[in-house]
Every structure is written in C-alpha cells, then in structure tokens.
Design an enzyme around this catalytic site. Structure first.
Site, PDB file in Angstrom:
ATOM      1  N   GLU A  37       1.003  -1.093   0.087  1.00  0.00           N
ATOM      2  CA  GLU A  37      -0.100   0.032   0.188  1.00  0.00           C
ATOM      3  C   GLU A  37       0.895   1.251  -0.154  1.00  0.00           C
ATOM      4  O   GLU A  37       1.962   1.228   0.706  1.00  0.00           O
ATOM      5  CB  GLU A  37      -1.055   0.136   1.270  1.00  0.00           C
ATOM      6  CG  GLU A  37      -1.936   1.201   1.095  1.00  0.00           C
ATOM      7  CD  GLU A  37      -2.749   1.309   2.289  1.00  0.00           C
ATOM      8  OE1 GLU A  37      -2.930   0.473   3.188  1.00  0.00           O
ATOM      9  OE2 GLU A  37      -3.433   2.524   2.322  1.00  0.00           O
ATOM     10  N   ARG A 263       6.162 -12.899   9.450  1.00  0.00           N
ATOM     11  CA  ARG A 263       6.541 -11.554   8.849  1.00  0.00           C
ATOM     12  C   ARG A 263       7.873 -11.499   9.510  1.00  0.00           C
ATOM     13  O   ARG A 263       8.445 -12.194  10.357  1.00  0.00           O
ATOM     14  CB  ARG A 263       5.835 -10.535   9.162  1.00  0.00           C
ATOM     15  CG  ARG A 263       5.572 -10.400  10.965  1.00  0.00           C
ATOM     16  CD  ARG A 263       4.472  -9.139  11.298  1.00  0.00           C
ATOM     17  NE  ARG A 263       4.959  -8.159  10.903  1.00  0.00           N
ATOM     18  CZ  ARG A 263       4.333  -7.508  10.035  1.00  0.00           C
ATOM     19  NH1 ARG A 263       3.313  -7.680   9.458  1.00  0.00           N
ATOM     20  NH2 ARG A 263       4.456  -6.043   9.658  1.00  0.00           N
ATOM     21  N   LYS A 273       4.937   0.431   9.460  1.00  0.00           N
ATOM     22  CA  LYS A 273       4.969   1.949   8.772  1.00  0.00           C
ATOM     23  C   LYS A 273       4.537   2.934   9.725  1.00  0.00           C
ATOM     24  O   LYS A 273       4.905   4.020   9.793  1.00  0.00           O
ATOM     25  CB  LYS A 273       4.014   1.444   7.392  1.00  0.00           C
ATOM     26  CG  LYS A 273       4.908   1.086   6.274  1.00  0.00           C
ATOM     27  CD  LYS A 273       3.889   1.461   4.880  1.00  0.00           C
ATOM     28  CE  LYS A 273       3.304   0.153   4.622  1.00  0.00           C
ATOM     29  NZ  LYS A 273       2.668   0.044   3.264  1.00  0.00           N
TER      30      LYS A 273
HETATM   31  P1  ATP Z   1       3.082  -2.346   8.163  1.00  0.00           P
HETATM   32  O1  ATP Z   1       2.600  -3.578   8.865  1.00  0.00           O
HETATM   33  O2  ATP Z   1       4.383  -2.126   8.494  1.00  0.00           O
HETATM   34  O3  ATP Z   1       2.176  -1.177   8.300  1.00  0.00           O
HETATM   35  P2  ATP Z   1       1.714  -3.531   5.860  1.00  0.00           P
HETATM   36  O4  ATP Z   1       1.912  -4.978   5.876  1.00  0.00           O
HETATM   37  O5  ATP Z   1       0.671  -2.864   6.226  1.00  0.00           O
HETATM   38  O6  ATP Z   1       3.128  -3.036   6.768  1.00  0.00           O
HETATM   39  P3  ATP Z   1       1.760  -3.383   3.237  1.00  0.00           P
HETATM   40  O7  ATP Z   1       2.172  -2.483   2.310  1.00  0.00           O
HETATM   41  O8  ATP Z   1       0.412  -3.782   3.243  1.00  0.00           O
HETATM   42  O9  ATP Z   1       2.232  -2.836   4.378  1.00  0.00           O
HETATM   43  O10 ATP Z   1       2.844  -4.655   2.908  1.00  0.00           O
HETATM   44  C1  ATP Z   1       2.901  -5.327   1.553  1.00  0.00           C
HETATM   45  C2  ATP Z   1       3.370  -6.608   1.671  1.00  0.00           C
HETATM   46  O11 ATP Z   1       4.518  -6.797   2.312  1.00  0.00           O
HETATM   47  C3  ATP Z   1       2.204  -7.417   2.208  1.00  0.00           C
HETATM   48  O12 ATP Z   1       2.095  -8.594   1.188  1.00  0.00           O
HETATM   49  C4  ATP Z   1       2.959  -7.765   3.535  1.00  0.00           C
HETATM   50  O13 ATP Z   1       2.454  -8.867   3.936  1.00  0.00           O
HETATM   51  C5  ATP Z   1       4.313  -7.625   3.335  1.00  0.00           C
HETATM   52  N1  ATP Z   1       4.965  -7.279   4.532  1.00  0.00           N
HETATM   53  C6  ATP Z   1       5.012  -6.203   5.491  1.00  0.00           C
HETATM   54  N2  ATP Z   1       5.777  -6.034   6.421  1.00  0.00           N
HETATM   55  C7  ATP Z   1       6.342  -7.338   6.246  1.00  0.00           C
HETATM   56  C8  ATP Z   1       7.521  -7.986   7.260  1.00  0.00           C
HETATM   57  N3  ATP Z   1       7.824  -7.447   8.345  1.00  0.00           N
HETATM   58  N4  ATP Z   1       7.785  -9.163   6.831  1.00  0.00           N
HETATM   59  C9  ATP Z   1       7.543  -9.804   5.702  1.00  0.00           C
HETATM   60  N5  ATP Z   1       6.862  -9.324   4.930  1.00  0.00           N
HETATM   61  C10 ATP Z   1       5.929  -8.103   5.287  1.00  0.00           C
END
Ligand code: ATP
Ligand code: MG
Length: 566
Positions: A37, A263, A273
């Site tokens: 996102e 993750r 984020k």
């Molecule tokens: P945050 O939890 O930091 O706000 P998010 O998961 O909401 O991050 P997205 O932009 O939705 O951020 O993430 C894009 C992709 O990256 C998703 O498929 C998510 O599962 C993956 N992702 C995000 N954080 C991690 C992490 N710490 N380890 C592995 N994959 C991740």
C-alpha cells in the site's frame, strides 16, 4: 538476481508450488505479486516479501506483478508510489510491464459488488460504526444480525448506487457481505465490503466517494491479475476463509491460493509503517532515507548493497512461526559482501599530528598500497608519504596499558605499508595538557620491507599525509534503538531510541584519491569499517561519508560482556 546470490533453500511455500506444478493445478503457471500500500516507504520486512515473491517467480519461470494496493485514499500518495518503484528496482527485481494499481480496478470491483448484491450475498447496512462493533460479538459470544440484513435486492441495489452517487454522509451506510453472524471466525461475521469516505484519492481524485475494504479488493485484484499464489503474512490467516468466500460467490475464472508466512521482525529496530511514519513526522530521524532507518531507502543511503539484503533474505528463510531475527545477522551479510568488493583506503577520523623528526622537510615518497590485500585484481594506488602525518588519536597513549600494541612514548609501530616509527616525544597544549603532536623517528630501512634482524613490531596503524589528505565529514551510525525490542512494553517506543545512534565527526582526513568519489561509492577505511559517500549531502566541496558497518560486531562484545558481568 546475480550469480553471487546464494541459492534459495526450499521452504513450505516452494513445496506447495512444486506440488501444484506436479498436479498441474494452475495449468503449470506460477504467478505471484508484491502488493504494497503506497502509504509509506518500504522497509526490510517488505524486502523479505519482495525476495520471496519475485524469487519464486524467477525460480519457477513465472511472473511477479508489482501492484499498488491503493484502495484507501487516506495516507496514500504519489511520493510513496515512486519510492516503492525505486526501491523494488534497486533491490534487483523486474516486473516488466506488470505494474498495476488496485485503484484501476475500482469500476470492476464495483461491478463485483453489484453481482454479490444480486445474488443476495451482500446488503447495505445502516447501523452506525459503534453499533456494528457491538453487534459483532466477541471470541466467546456470537454476533447479532443487523436489522438491515434482510433488505430486498432492489433496495440494496438502489441504496448502493446512491452511496456511489454521493447522496449520503460518510458512515451513513456500508455494504456488508451476508455470511454468518455466528461464525467462530469473527472475520466472517458479515464483514464490511464498502464504506463511504469522502477523501481525495491520489489517482482517482474525487471520482469515488465509496472505497472497497482490503478483504474485498485484495482477493479480487489477485483474481483479475490471474495470480496463482497469493503470499501474505500470518496476520491474514483468519481472512483466508473470507478471501475464498468472496471468490467462490463470484463469477471469476481465477481463484488464487492464499498462503501465509511469518513476517520479519528484526531486533533493535521497528518494522511497522505506522511507527516509522511517527519517527519521520516527529523529527526523530531526518527522513525516510535517514541511514538509521530500516527502510530500503535508508539502507541504500547508509551504503548497504542489494546483494547483501537479498542474501540476508535467503538466510532467514521462510517459515510459518513468528520469530525475531538478530540485527547482527543483517550486519554480518553486509560485512561479508563489502569485504569482497570494497576497495581499501586510509582515513583518519580523529586526527592527531605525527611528525617524523628525521624525515627530510619537503620530501614526498609515493607508497604503493594494494586496493584489496586479498585480491590483486583490484589493483593498487600510490599514497604520498611525508614528514607530517595524521594518525588516529586513540592510536597513541601516553601511559599505555600492558597489551596496547600501538604508539606510546619509546615504543615502535608500523605505519601501514610504510615505515616503522618510534615515538621520541610529545608536544602538549600548555593549558589543557592534551597531546597535540607526537614526534617520532623513522628507520629508513623498514619501508614496507622485511624488518632488520631482531626488529619486532606488533602494531600496525593507519595514517594519511597531512598536506596530501583532504578533509571530510564522517557520520558514525549505530542502531536506532538501544533495546532489542522497543515495542515490548506498551509505553512509548520512542523512549528507547538510542541517543548515540549518530555521531558526526567534522574534521576527518581521508586520502586525496577520495576527492570527487561518486555518491554512493563504498570503501573500507582500513581498521575502521565500511563507509560510503553520502548520496545527499556529499558534494565536490564537502566530502561526507556514512559508516555502513564497523569491521566487527561490537554489539556482540557488549552483550557477551553483560552476560559475563551478570
Ligand atoms: P506495516 O505492517 O508495516 O504497516 P503493511 O503490511 O501494512 O506494513 P503493506 O504495504 O500492506 O504494508 O505490505 C505489502 C506486503 O509486504 C504485504 O504482502 C505484507 O504482508 C508484506 N510485509 C509487510 N511487512 C512485512 C514484514 N515485516 N515481513 C514480511 N513481509 C511483510
Ligand atoms: Mg497491509
């Protein structure tokens, strides 16, 4: 990927894919996607997901799309889109012409919602947000059905089209799936699919005032793109039945398989984020690309290489159980990569004048120095040697402890690639007593050659010529937080920021060959660590270096020491 990358070990996701290939489940196709996102910069956790999705596509001759999951207008922006594109590319991955935006599917998603309504599988609910929460029930209690649940298809179609047309206030109605308010999985208790939200979307502007929820948009975006394996993190495990339910209700020709993995959590930093935004907004760091940030942009500016990050991602592997990876593993991967490729140079961070009394005034010798002692292919350079040099302040001690193998009154030391010198005196500041100059004599027969008989010198120190070196600023970065898990307690995580995460040394001296070094170039400063020319603040007038990583894991030493003391 380059040939240097370690081959990916197999894991449970690759096993699923290999099985699917055997049974020809998706017609032998492998199609993945990375769906960020655009509401922040990517971090090292995202790198794990990027390496996984693009890595699998490459390994199985499939494709991986880059999709902006931009269905929530608040907080999304073009700046973030651009940073994501730059970061994924920098990591070394290529989506060819498959850059997609979920917002491009808004019309299609709306049509899918109409389909659900027509099938009696979705309804417009006019409870308030609080009421919806109240009706949802708890883990131990079933939910209660909304009084609007049995609206007719006609009424639902009418209300939903008027929601789109902007006839209602934000929050007046939502579109919900009609599933099961008694489901043990709370996600399945008539989840919200659309809400009214008057917000400017960075791509669609004010064209829409209703926006689809993640659960509705994500599975359908995957399906539209004909993704075969939709890989996401574990927190979406409970959403999988909903992912499947939506696709089962609708007339779609592709039903991707959602697979969850753990993750990445990394010690001494944060990978969320929301929290990273807080650090940027409140000025705890200089921006998303602050070299202390766990963002790809920060790591790039710090001097980490894409190869090191990719190798790190291979090493940590992919599994189904949450754990925390030690920051020192990432640092180890960076060191390992730079050890091979970074040319060696000499730089003095805290200069102390060293004067060789018996060296002729005005004489300059060119000393041949290898650029990489283990790799002759990297060539050599000539460094000017003269009467007045700079050495590191802490390479001289007036009253040295026993095992100090550097310079002290009456002691000898080897100047790297040059002479052995002997300290014959010091000049001190009259007021402060601080040592201003170290005076030495040098043995002309010892220049980089074998030592004359019986001449044993244990220490080797680095140096630069005072007149021939150039000034530089060096920024010593350390871990952003002083505790392994800054979010372990419920209190404010910024309390645990490491106050010594940045030390700026403004009067360093580096060998003159570094003048004009390209932004981003990486070097090993002999005996000190790996450094890179800061891409933002370095210029032809002022050299600025970032410390990428020290030569050894100083934190392990501290941890060991602490253990011993306990
Ligand atoms: P945050 O939890 O930091 O706000 P998010 O998961 O909401 O991050 P997205 O932009 O939705 O951020 O993430 C894009 C992709 O990256 C998703 O498929 C998510 O599962 C993956 N992702 C995000 N954080 C991690 C992490 N710490 N380890 C592995 N994959 C991740
Ligand atoms: Mg997310």
């Amino acid at each position: 990927m380059t040939q240097k990358d370690s081959p990916p070990a197999t894991d449970f996701i690759r096993e699923i894919i290999e099985e699917d290939l055997k049974t020809n489940k998706h017609g032998g196709r492998v199609a993945t996607r990375f769906p960020p996102e655009p509401n922040g910069y990517l971090h090292i956790g995202h790198a794990k997901s990027i390496c996984l999705n693009f890595g699998i596509a490459a390994q199985y001759h499939g494709t991986c799309n880059l999709r902006m999951d931009d269905t929530d207008p608040s907080g999304e922006s073009l700046e973030y889109v651009e940073s994501i594109i730059q970061d994924v590319r920098w990591l070394g991955f290529d989506w060819q012409d498959r850059l997609f935006y979920a917002s491009d599917y808004f019309e299609q998603l709306y049509e899918f919602a109409i389909q659900l309504i027509k099938k009696g599988k979705a309804y417009v609910c006019s409870l308030s947000a609080d009421e919806i929460r109240e009706y949802r029930g708890t883990l131990t209690e079933p939910g209660k059905e909304s009084p609007y649940r049995n609206r007719s298809v006609e009424e639902n179609l009418d209300l939903f089209s008027r929601m789109r047309a902007g006839e209602f206030e934000d929050g007046a109605h939502v579109l919900r799936a009609k599933i099961d308010m008694a489901s043990p999985n709370i996600t399945m208790r008539d989840p919200i699919l659309y809400r009214i939200k008057r917000a400017h979307h960075y791509r669609t502007g004010t064209r829409w005032c209703i926006y689809p929820m993640y659960d509705f948009a994500h599975c359908l975006s995957d399906s539209i793109e004909k993704v075969t394996h939709s890989i996401c993190t574990l927190e979406f495990e409970n959403n999988r039945p909903l992912y499947d339910w939506i696709l089962d209700q609708l007339d779609v020709d592709c039903h991707p398989q959602q697979i969850e993995f753990a993750r990445l959590n990394l010690s001494y930093t944060i990978l969320s984020k929301r929290r990273l935004i807080e650090l940027v907004r409140k000025g705890y760091v200089t921006g998303w690309d602050d070299p202390r940030m766990p963002t790809i942009a920060g790591m790039r500016r710090r001097g980490y290489t894409p190869e090191a990050i990719r190798n790190f991602c291979v090493r940590i592997g992919v599994a189904k159980n949450e754990n925390t990876v030690d920051m020192s593993l990432l640092e180890h991967c960076v060191r390992e990569d730079l050890n091979e490729r970074a040319p060696r140079v000499m730089a003095v961070l805290r200069p102390l004048r060293l004067i060789i009394d018996n060296y002729p005034e005005g004489q300059v010798e060119e000393i041949e120095c290898p650029n990489h002692p283990q790799n002759p292919d990297m060539g050599s350079r000539r460094l000017p040697f003269s009467k007045v040099l700079y050495i590191e302040q802490d390479d001289f001690l007036e009253k040295p402890p026993k095992k100090y193998y550097r310079l002290a009154p009456g002691r000898e030391v080897r100047l790297r690639y040059a002479y052995i010198v002997k300290c014959v005196g010091v000049v001190k500041d009259e007021k402060t007593g601080e040592v201003k100059e170290v005076h030495c004599t040098c043995d002309p027969e010892t220049r980089n050659g074998p030592l004359p008989d019986g001449h044993k010198v244990e220490g080797v120190i680095h140096w630069v010529s005072a007149d021939h070196s150039v000034p530089a600023e060096v920024r010593l970065y350390d871990r952003l937080f002083r505790v392994p898990d800054p979010t372990a307690e419920r209190d404010d995580f910024t309390k645990y920021l490491n106050p010594r995460s940045l030390e700026t040394l403004a009067s360093c001296r580096v060998e003159s060959g570094l003048k004009g070094a390209a932004p981003g170039s990486r070097y090993q400063f002999e005996r000190l660590g790996y450094f890179c020319v800061d891409a933002k603040d370095s210029s032809s007038n002022k050299l600025v270096f970032n410390r990428i990583v020290s030569l050894r894991d100083s934190w392990a030493k501290i941890a060991n020491q602490q253990q011993k003391n306990e």
